[in-house]
Design an enzyme around this catalytic site. Structure first.
Site, mmCIF file in Angstrom:
data_model
loop_
_atom_site.group_PDB
_atom_site.id
_atom_site.type_symbol
_atom_site.label_atom_id
_atom_site.label_comp_id
_atom_site.label_asym_id
_atom_site.label_seq_id
_atom_site.Cartn_x
_atom_site.Cartn_y
_atom_site.Cartn_z
ATOM 1 N N ALA A 166 16.243 91.970 -63.792
ATOM 2 C CA ALA A 166 16.318 90.547 -63.445
ATOM 3 C C ALA A 166 17.701 90.077 -62.965
ATOM 4 C CB ALA A 166 15.834 89.722 -64.631
ATOM 5 N N ASN B 87 8.952 90.360 -70.232
ATOM 6 C CA ASN B 87 9.773 91.552 -69.970
ATOM 7 C C ASN B 87 8.828 92.682 -69.555
ATOM 8 O OD1 ASN B 87 12.390 92.842 -69.915
ATOM 9 N ND2 ASN B 87 11.741 94.010 -71.698
ATOM 10 N N ASP C 180 12.906 89.136 -68.254
ATOM 11 C CA ASP C 180 12.801 88.716 -66.847
ATOM 12 C C ASP C 180 12.668 87.212 -66.726
ATOM 13 O OD1 ASP C 180 11.812 91.667 -66.903
ATOM 14 O OD2 ASP C 180 12.444 91.199 -64.862
#
Ligand code: MRU
Length: 356
Positions: free
Chosen positions: A47, A249, A239
């Site tokens: 990310a 995630n 994320d």
């Protein structure tokens, strides 16, 4: 430091993560479309790295734009941002990175007599600043989170939330690095992370690069290793974190969190503020990327499933906030109730002086 991505005069240079650990090769993206392709194909991933790459992509688009006046530049800015925004939907950092450069360009354009060349210079400077800020945020998270990890013991991580997923140092792996730098004796258990193998290929590669002892586990081995008492803490990246503390995630994170709770093991999430999405109320509203079936049907280029097997390939899952022991950010270590601690931290992020 591992050179995940780098602004150069020729364009943005990326370490090709699809080739690791067997080959250390680089890809040069010379225009914003190439940056978008690098993000989409996961040559760069993670990310925070995606966020800064997208910002650099917008800056590169602005820099290479043939626009001769600010109005033309605006028109192109829209196309550049839309192209980059269409690459991957889950990591909110992508949109944060794009918006930061878009907002700057719009703001500068309001000034009287501003030239295209001035805007181009400022856009590039801002994207490069974001790169430095990302590394600084990772180091601060490391400093804040290190003491949460055991003095001696095993730490399990899922996916890759390291230097390769950021501009350097890492989020979850940054906390592990910081703990090791402070004298903790840790052994890392890296879930292999099917189907893209970020744990087996990337986490193992970068931790061994730093001489941090690492054992790779197949994704179905975590439970037995926890039960055997080998794991004292779990730490992962994110994320997108919703306003209530739900964490999106890498697929498989949710299962690890449930297992950790069952075994009485703390489950930490380390993420920079650019991963927090206060505009999304809960994890249910987080868009989950569905990737190509081929990532599941094939292994090392070879088909492993029957041709007519139905495949689902969600790249992320959502861990409900109730499983999260703490969220480590550069603004502090946040605890439940997350709706409250995230709101307070958001106010602090917006008005740092007022909160003290
Ligand atoms: O699909 P990826 O490899 O981009 O997914 C990455 C993850 O899920 C990471 O855990 C997350 O981005 C945190 S990175 C600091």
């Amino acid at each position: 430091m591992i050179p995940t991505l780098e602004w150069t005069d020729a364009g943005v240079r990326f370490l090709d993560q699809t080739k690791l650990p067997l080959e250390e090769t680089y890809v040069l993206a010379e225009d914003y479309r190439a940056v978008a392709e690098v993000i989409r194909t996961m040559i760069v991933r993670g990310a925070p790295a995606i966020g800064v790459s997208a910002a650099m992509g917008v800056a590169l688009g602005v820099l290479r734009s043939p626009a001769t006046d600010v109005e033309q530049l605006h028109h192109e800015l829209h196309i550049i941002c839309e192209t980059l925004a269409a690459t991957r939907p889950t990591a909110v950092n992508l949109f944060w990175g794009i918006e930061r450069i878009r907002h700057l360009v719009r703001k500068l354009s309001c000034g009287s007599g501003v030239t295209v060349a001035q805007i181009q210079r400022e856009a590039v400077a801002e994207a490069r600043r974001m790169y430095d800020e990302d590394i600084a945020a990772c180091r601060t998270m490391g400093a804040m989170g290190a003491s949460l990890l055991p003095q001696f013991g095993g730490v399990l991580t899922h996916c890759n939330a390291g230097a390769l997923a950021t501009c350097g140092y890492g989020t979850a792996l940054g906390v592990i690095r910081a703990a090791v730098e402070r004298g903790h004796t840790l052994h890392v258990y890296a879930d292999e992370t099917r189907p893209f193998l970020q744990g087996a290929r990337l986490t193992a590669w970068e931790l061994l690069h730093d001489n941090i002892p690492t054992t790779v586990l197949c994704d179905n081995m975590a439970a037995s290793q926890m039960r055997a008492g080998k794991i004292q803490a779990v730490i992962v990246g994110a994320d997108r974190i919703a306003a209530n503390g739900d964490v999106a995630n890498k697929i498989g994170t949710y299962g690890v969190a449930v297992l950790a709770k069952e075994h009485g093991i703390p489950f930490y999430v380390a993420a920079p503020w650019s991963t927090i999405d206060m505009a999304t109320a809960t994890g249910e509203q987080i868009p989950i990327e569905e990737r190509a079936a081929k990532e599941v049907t094939h292994f090392n280029g070879k088909q492993i499933t029957p041709s007519n097997a139905e495949i689902c390939n969600p790249a992320f899952d959502v861990t409900p906030a109730k499983y999260v022991t703490a969220i480590i950010t550069e603004l502090g270590v946040l605890r439940a109730p997350y709706a409250e601690s995230l709101r307070t931290a958001a106010e602090q992020a917006m008005h740092p002086a007022a909160v003290g």
